[in-house]
Scaffold this motif. Sequence first.
Motif, short mmCIF file in Angstrom:
data_model
loop_
_atom_site.label_atom_id
_atom_site.label_comp_id
_atom_site.label_asym_id
_atom_site.label_seq_id
_atom_site.Cartn_x
_atom_site.Cartn_y
_atom_site.Cartn_z
N LEU A 55 0.82 -1.21 0.00
CA LEU A 55 0.00 0.00 0.00
C LEU A 55 0.86 1.26 0.00
O LEU A 55 0.55 2.22 -0.72
CB LEU A 55 -0.97 -0.01 1.18
N LEU A 56 1.94 1.26 0.77
CA LEU A 56 2.86 2.40 0.76
C LEU A 56 3.52 2.58 -0.61
O LEU A 56 3.68 3.69 -1.10
CB LEU A 56 3.94 2.23 1.84
N TYR A 57 3.88 1.47 -1.22
CA TYR A 57 4.48 1.51 -2.55
C TYR A 57 3.50 2.12 -3.56
O TYR A 57 3.86 3.02 -4.32
CB TYR A 57 4.88 0.10 -2.98
N VAL A 58 2.26 1.64 -3.58
CA VAL A 58 1.26 2.15 -4.51
C VAL A 58 1.04 3.64 -4.28
O VAL A 58 1.02 4.44 -5.23
CB VAL A 58 -0.07 1.36 -4.37
N PHE A 59 0.87 4.03 -3.03
CA PHE A 59 0.66 5.43 -2.70
C PHE A 59 1.86 6.27 -3.14
O PHE A 59 1.72 7.34 -3.74
CB PHE A 59 0.41 5.59 -1.20
N GLY A 60 3.06 5.79 -2.85
CA GLY A 60 4.28 6.51 -3.22
C GLY A 60 4.40 6.70 -4.72
O GLY A 60 4.75 7.79 -5.19
N SER A 65 4.41 10.05 -9.32
CA SER A 65 3.93 10.22 -10.70
C SER A 65 3.17 11.53 -10.86
O SER A 65 3.32 12.23 -11.87
CB SER A 65 3.02 9.06 -11.09
N SER A 66 2.38 11.87 -9.87
CA SER A 66 1.62 13.12 -9.91
C SER A 66 2.56 14.33 -9.87
O SER A 66 2.41 15.27 -10.64
CB SER A 66 0.65 13.17 -8.73
N ARG A 67 3.54 14.29 -8.97
CA ARG A 67 4.48 15.42 -8.82
C ARG A 67 5.34 15.62 -10.08
O ARG A 67 5.69 16.75 -10.42
CB ARG A 67 5.40 15.21 -7.63
N LEU A 68 5.67 14.52 -10.76
CA LEU A 68 6.48 14.61 -11.97
C LEU A 68 5.66 14.92 -13.22
O LEU A 68 6.20 15.07 -14.30
CB LEU A 68 7.27 13.31 -12.18
N GLY A 69 4.33 14.97 -13.05
CA GLY A 69 3.47 15.30 -14.17
C GLY A 69 3.11 14.11 -15.05
O GLY A 69 2.58 14.28 -16.14
N PHE A 70 3.43 12.90 -14.61
CA PHE A 70 3.10 11.71 -15.38
C PHE A 70 1.66 11.28 -15.20
O PHE A 70 1.14 10.51 -16.00
CB PHE A 70 4.00 10.53 -14.99
N LEU A 71 1.05 11.72 -14.14
CA LEU A 71 -0.29 11.28 -13.80
C LEU A 71 -1.22 12.48 -13.79
O LEU A 71 -0.97 13.46 -13.11
CB LEU A 71 -0.26 10.62 -12.40
N GLU A 72 -2.25 12.41 -14.59
CA GLU A 72 -3.22 13.49 -14.62
C GLU A 72 -4.28 13.22 -13.57
O GLU A 72 -4.95 12.20 -13.61
CB GLU A 72 -3.87 13.57 -15.99
N ILE A 73 -4.39 14.13 -12.64
CA ILE A 73 -5.39 13.98 -11.59
C ILE A 73 -6.41 15.09 -11.75
O ILE A 73 -6.07 16.27 -11.79
CB ILE A 73 -4.75 14.03 -10.19
#
Length: 132
Positions: A55-60, A65-73
């Motif tokens: 769970l920590l891995y998934v959250f991390g 990914s969000s901070r690097l801009g890879f994940l659109e939220i």
Amino acid sequence: MSEELRASILRVLPNTVALLVVAILLFKKRVSAEQIDLVRPNSSKTAIAIIACFLLYVFGIEVISSRLGFLEISAWHHSPLSTIIRLIGGVIVSPIIEEVLFRGFVLNVLQKRIGLHAAVIVQASFFVLNHN
């Protein structure tokens, strides 16, 4: 039933059905746990540690990914029930069935037929295709 709830259920349903089929096959002893590389943890503490680390891995990964801009939220506009269904499906059911099917069943079957190295490549290719 709302369209949102129906969409959430349909998103989770295929992997849930696959997980139930695997559970039934194990229960009826048509497939053994060893055949699909299911190994019981040595203790409850080990099991809890594995789950917590996962769970920590998934959250991390999501945060990075969000901070690097890879994940659109975008803003989350789902009801609480729909959110719970999606979380259970995405964080619990899907990873379990993927591990059981791809790294358990498919890898073991292919390894016996084409050898370990080729089996890993073919299995990994199936895994990637499933996610694209």
